[in-house]
Enzyme design. Structure first.
Site, PDB file in Angstrom:
ATOM      1  N   LYS A 204     -20.992   7.544  68.917  1.00  0.00           N
ATOM      2  CA  LYS A 204     -21.351   8.431  67.804  1.00  0.00           C
ATOM      3  C   LYS A 204     -22.699   8.052  67.201  1.00  0.00           C
ATOM      4  O   LYS A 204     -23.182   6.932  67.394  1.00  0.00           O
ATOM      5  CB  LYS A 204     -20.265   8.373  66.733  1.00  0.00           C
ATOM      6  CG  LYS A 204     -18.962   8.996  67.225  1.00  0.00           C
ATOM      7  CD  LYS A 204     -18.407  10.018  66.289  1.00  0.00           C
ATOM      8  CE  LYS A 204     -17.362  10.831  67.005  1.00  0.00           C
ATOM      9  NZ  LYS A 204     -16.174  11.069  66.228  1.00  0.00           N
ATOM     10  N   ARG A 238     -10.271   6.853  70.673  1.00  0.00           N
ATOM     11  CA  ARG A 238     -10.781   7.932  71.538  1.00  0.00           C
ATOM     12  C   ARG A 238     -12.152   7.495  72.051  1.00  0.00           C
ATOM     13  O   ARG A 238     -13.074   7.322  71.252  1.00  0.00           O
ATOM     14  CB  ARG A 238     -10.886   9.219  70.716  1.00  0.00           C
ATOM     15  CG  ARG A 238     -11.316  10.434  71.507  1.00  0.00           C
ATOM     16  CD  ARG A 238     -11.381  11.657  70.598  1.00  0.00           C
ATOM     17  NE  ARG A 238     -11.773  12.837  71.340  1.00  0.00           N
ATOM     18  CZ  ARG A 238     -13.033  13.176  71.600  1.00  0.00           C
ATOM     19  NH1 ARG A 238     -14.032  12.426  71.173  1.00  0.00           N
ATOM     20  NH2 ARG A 238     -13.296  14.269  72.288  1.00  0.00           N
TER      21      ARG A 238
HETATM   22  C1  9MG Z   1     -12.990  16.059  69.522  1.00  0.00           C
HETATM   23  N1  9MG Z   1     -13.459  14.886  68.809  1.00  0.00           N
HETATM   24  C2  9MG Z   1     -14.729  14.427  68.733  1.00  0.00           C
HETATM   25  N2  9MG Z   1     -14.786  13.338  67.963  1.00  0.00           N
HETATM   26  C3  9MG Z   1     -13.515  13.104  67.544  1.00  0.00           C
HETATM   27  C4  9MG Z   1     -12.919  12.138  66.719  1.00  0.00           C
HETATM   28  O1  9MG Z   1     -13.637  11.203  66.122  1.00  0.00           O
HETATM   29  N3  9MG Z   1     -11.602  12.188  66.517  1.00  0.00           N
HETATM   30  C5  9MG Z   1     -10.844  13.160  67.092  1.00  0.00           C
HETATM   31  N4  9MG Z   1      -9.527  13.171  66.838  1.00  0.00           N
HETATM   32  N5  9MG Z   1     -11.360  14.115  67.870  1.00  0.00           N
HETATM   33  C6  9MG Z   1     -12.673  14.085  68.095  1.00  0.00           C
END
Ligand code: 9MG
Length: 268
Positions: A204, A238
């Site tokens: 990110k 994730r």
């Molecule tokens: C789809 N998506 C992109 N970033 C995300 C995040 O931080 N959490 C979740 N649950 N989905 C995400």
């Protein structure tokens, strides 16, 4: 949870046939690397990304769900559209990951009669504009309150609590300061809301801001964030880089267990 994006910008040639092949190859690679859940998304949620028509999102994700539903790993579908949720569940999806926290009319109602899991995420604004001027008086309190309210709404719709997890939504309408506050208080959020927590920090922009690196070079920074989140109690992470994350977690877990055994021995 491994990220499987099926958006044209995630494939070098942008072609539909090769994108399905590429998605399956990527999923197989994640499975070999030890992934527990595969998160399939057909709409880019990057800051500034425009929405895609629902028909296009269905065309992108449904063939991937059909191709992977017997691959032996739970499938999560990253969508905010009830139409996509419905078709995905009918095709055998195990989880719906909604960056919009299931605020779309009818989404909780349609999920009530399934047994799939739900990830309720916080987002301030919409992907297209959310990073223009994020504002909170108390980011921890406001995000926790939102997640608590959405969980209550899900419970009131007849969805059992064992099916729910929460996510503060790093980077979704948040500055670096907001993200760091939420990351540093993840454990507290999990206790306050009383639900298991999913954290998405992989590659990110907050990692880019802290390291000065472009997205492709954020693996090490992402691993540090993942380990911090897990130490705070995050139950699902994730990530894009599954193999590296599995290795990092194996080492962290071994060291944590050894530390716990030592503490127990010293206190006996
Ligand atoms: C789809 N998506 C992109 N970033 C995300 C995040 O931080 N959490 C979740 N649950 N989905 C995400």
């Amino acid at each position: 949870m491994g990220v499987l994006n099926v958006t044209p910008d995630s494939f070098s040639d942008g072609g539909r046939f090769s994108s399905l092949d590429t998605a399956i190859t990527q999923a197989e690679h994640m499975i070999e690397s030890g992934v527990d859940i595969i998160d399939i998304g057909g709409e880019s949620t990057r800051p500034g990304a425009p929405p895609v028509p629902v028909e296009e999102e269905l065309k992108r994700v449904m063939p991937v769900i059909y191709a992977l539903r017997d691959a032996g790993k739970p499938l999560s579908i990253d969508t905010r559209r009830p139409e996509v949720m419905r078709e995905a569940i009918e095709a055998g999806a195990d989880m719906i990951n909604d960056i919009n926290g299931f605020r779309a009319e009818g989404s909780l109602r349609l999920l009530r009669d399934s047994d799939c899991a739900l990830c309720i995420m916080h987002m301030q604004g919409e992907p297209q504009t959310m990073q223009q001027a994020p504002h909170y008086v108390d980011v921890f309190g406001e995000v926790s309150h939102f997640l608590m309210q959405r969980c209550e709404e899900a419970l009131a719709s007849g969805i059992s609590r064992q099916r729910l997890c929460i996510d503060p939504g790093f980077g979704f309408g948040k500055t670096l300061d907001h993200n760091l506050t939420l990351l540093s208080r993840l454990g507290e959020m999990q206790s306050v809301v009383g639900m298991p927590l999913l954290a998405g920090l992989s590659r990110k922009s907050m990692i880019g801001k802290l390291t000065g690196k472009p997205a492709a070079e954020r693996v090490a920074g992402s691993l540090a964030a993942v380990l911090f989140a897990v130490q705070q109690g995050a139950r699902i992470v994730r990530v894009h880089d599954v193999a590296d994350t599995v290795d990092a977690l194996a080492v962290w877990q071994a060291a944590s267990s050894a530390a716990q055994r030592n503490t127990e021995r010293l206190t006996q």
